[in-house]
Enzyme design. Structure first.
Site, short mmCIF file in Angstrom:
data_model
loop_
_atom_site.label_atom_id
_atom_site.label_comp_id
_atom_site.label_asym_id
_atom_site.label_seq_id
_atom_site.Cartn_x
_atom_site.Cartn_y
_atom_site.Cartn_z
N LYS A 150 0.83 -1.21 0.00
CA LYS A 150 0.00 0.00 0.00
C LYS A 150 0.87 1.26 0.00
CE LYS A 150 -3.26 -2.81 -0.30
NZ LYS A 150 -4.24 -3.38 0.58
C1 LIG Z 1 -5.19 -4.60 0.78
C2 LIG Z 1 -6.65 -4.43 0.85
C3 LIG Z 1 -7.40 -4.82 1.95
C4 LIG Z 1 -6.82 -5.60 3.07
O1 LIG Z 1 -5.73 -4.98 3.66
P1 LIG Z 1 -4.84 -5.79 4.71
O2 LIG Z 1 -4.15 -4.73 5.48
O3 LIG Z 1 -3.90 -6.63 3.88
O4 LIG Z 1 -5.74 -6.62 5.52
C5 LIG Z 1 -8.75 -4.52 1.97
N1 LIG Z 1 -9.34 -3.89 0.95
C6 LIG Z 1 -8.65 -3.51 -0.15
C7 LIG Z 1 -9.37 -2.79 -1.23
C8 LIG Z 1 -7.29 -3.79 -0.25
O5 LIG Z 1 -6.62 -3.44 -1.34
#
Ligand SMILES: *Cc1c(COP(=O)(O)O)cnc(C)c1O
Length: 376
Positions: A184
């Site tokens: 992210k």
């Molecule tokens: C990455 C992601 C998640 C989950 O995030 P984590 O921190 O890995 O649990 C949820 N929703 C979206 C749209 C994502 O891209």
């Protein structure tokens, strides 16, 4: 020697952060403590002073947000058919029913007209996704939610640092959930956060992230709900403390790189390009659609051909309702044409702050070459 493959994403960590983590590791306190408190304070300040609670992931944050709103068995939550599976999985996990709606082909965001049509007497909440960091129309979304007395849980996993009409995502709204997974826009290794919430919801969030436990006296505690555990560690929080001051710069770089992709493919281009957005777009990913119907090759062939040119390609995402777990709930092919088409045709090209404009040019050249040979 073979050239190192350009990944589609890579976290940027500086030496100061790495040294800071080493200090935490040597400090004798590794679980939630002073670093978590400091990180939550910094995030809250970044988000205009709203309350922020960190978690071990955005998945945990989304699930806890639903629980904090009292959503469970018999309730419906409206969510897009195009997202990472976690967005819908958490709805199922709390015992509620995910009601999918289609997305816009260009913005990839939930179609708010279809949200309105999907509202039933059982609907309790809307869970939109700011896809790729491009904000959903918050004015329309919250007007709609208020009209129907629904809670909004924003999946802002892609959108830390994004803004809508100059307001940062998470600085307003009901419950806004972020991810700090290494892919992210900023990371805590694994981690997430909820911004916002009423006083009652905040209490529920704290209970849900730590065993339902409250201290009643120095030598006593009570357990108010049989909750799970999703608190962030001080080690992870220290990574976040080192990342946050760089976030706006990271996102500026992402915008410049995305701009370069768009510039290179301006005008005549076989790809279906994503919506441009404005300066509030944080470009978590750059994901055009392949013109598969005009190509002699499959998406897998495209990915392989790019891999041969030392460029990694991601896929974000297959449509959720076509996964086995959701077909079991009765969902079928043909219900959400845009999500299905994006799921089939999407490819994620390299985009991360450590890349340079020259790298974008290299990717563009490789894509043009592969498509040039494959177009019929
Ligand atoms: C990455 C992601 C998640 C989950 O995030 P984590 O921190 O890995 O649990 C949820 N929703 C979206 C749209 C994502 O891209």
């Amino acid at each position: 020697m073979t050239k190192a493959t350009l990944p589609f994403t890579r976290p940027t960590l500086d030496e100061e952060t790495i040294q800071g983590v080493v200090e935490v590791l040597r400090s004798g306190w590794l679980a939630s403590g002073a670093m978590v408190a400091q990180f939550e304070g910094a995030l809250s300040q970044y988000l205009g002073g709203r309350p922020v609670r960190t978690m071990t992931s955005a998945t945990a944050a989304l699930e806890i947000a639903l629980q904090a709103c009292g959503i469970g068995s018999g309730d419906e939550v409206i969510t897009p058919a195009l997202s990472f599976a976690a967005t819908a999985n958490v709805i199922v996990r709390v015992g509620a029913h995910p009601v999918f709606v289609d997305v816009d082909l260009d913005t990839r965001n939930i179609d708010l007209d279809q949200v309105e049509a999907a509202i039933s007497p059982r609907t309790r909440a809307i869970m939109p996704v700011h896809f790729a960091g491009l904000p959903v129309d918050l004015d329309r979304l919250y007007a709609l939610a208020q009209r129907h007395d629904l809670r909004v849980i924003e999946d802002a996993a892609h959108a830390i640092g994004s803004s809508w009409k100059g307001r940062r995502i998470g600085s307003s709204g009901d419950l806004v959930c972020f991810s700090f997974h290494p892919n992210k826009n900023m990371t805590t290794i694994e981690g997430g956060a909820i911004s916002g919430g009423s006083a009652q919801e905040l209490a529920a969030i704290e209970h849900q992230r730590f065993h339902g436990l409250v201290k009643t006296a120095p030598d006593c505690f009570d357990v108010l709900v049989a909750a799970g555990k999703a608190n962030l560690s001080d080690v992870a929080a220290r990574v976040g403390i080192g990342q946050l001051p760089h976030l706006d710069r990271f996102n500026d770089k992402r915008r410049r790189l995305a701009q370069r992709y768009l510039e290179c493919w301006h005008g005549d281009c076989a790809l279906h390009l994503p919506a441009r957005g404005d300066e509030g777009h944080s470009w978590h990913i750059f994901a055009p659609l392949l013109p598969l119907e005009r190509l002699r090759i499959s998406r897998l062939d495209f990915v392989t051909a790019m891999q041969e040119r030392a460029i990694a390609i991601g896929v974000h995402y297959p449509a959720i309702h076509l996964f086995s777990a959701y077909r079991e709930l009765g969902y079928r092919q043909g219900q959400f044409p845009n999500a299905e088409r994006i799921g089939r045709e999407t490819v994620t090209l390299p985009l991360f702050p450590g890349m340079e404009v020259d790298d974008v040019d290299t990717v563009v050249e490789a894509v043009n070459e592969v498509l040039g040979e494959a177009l019929q």
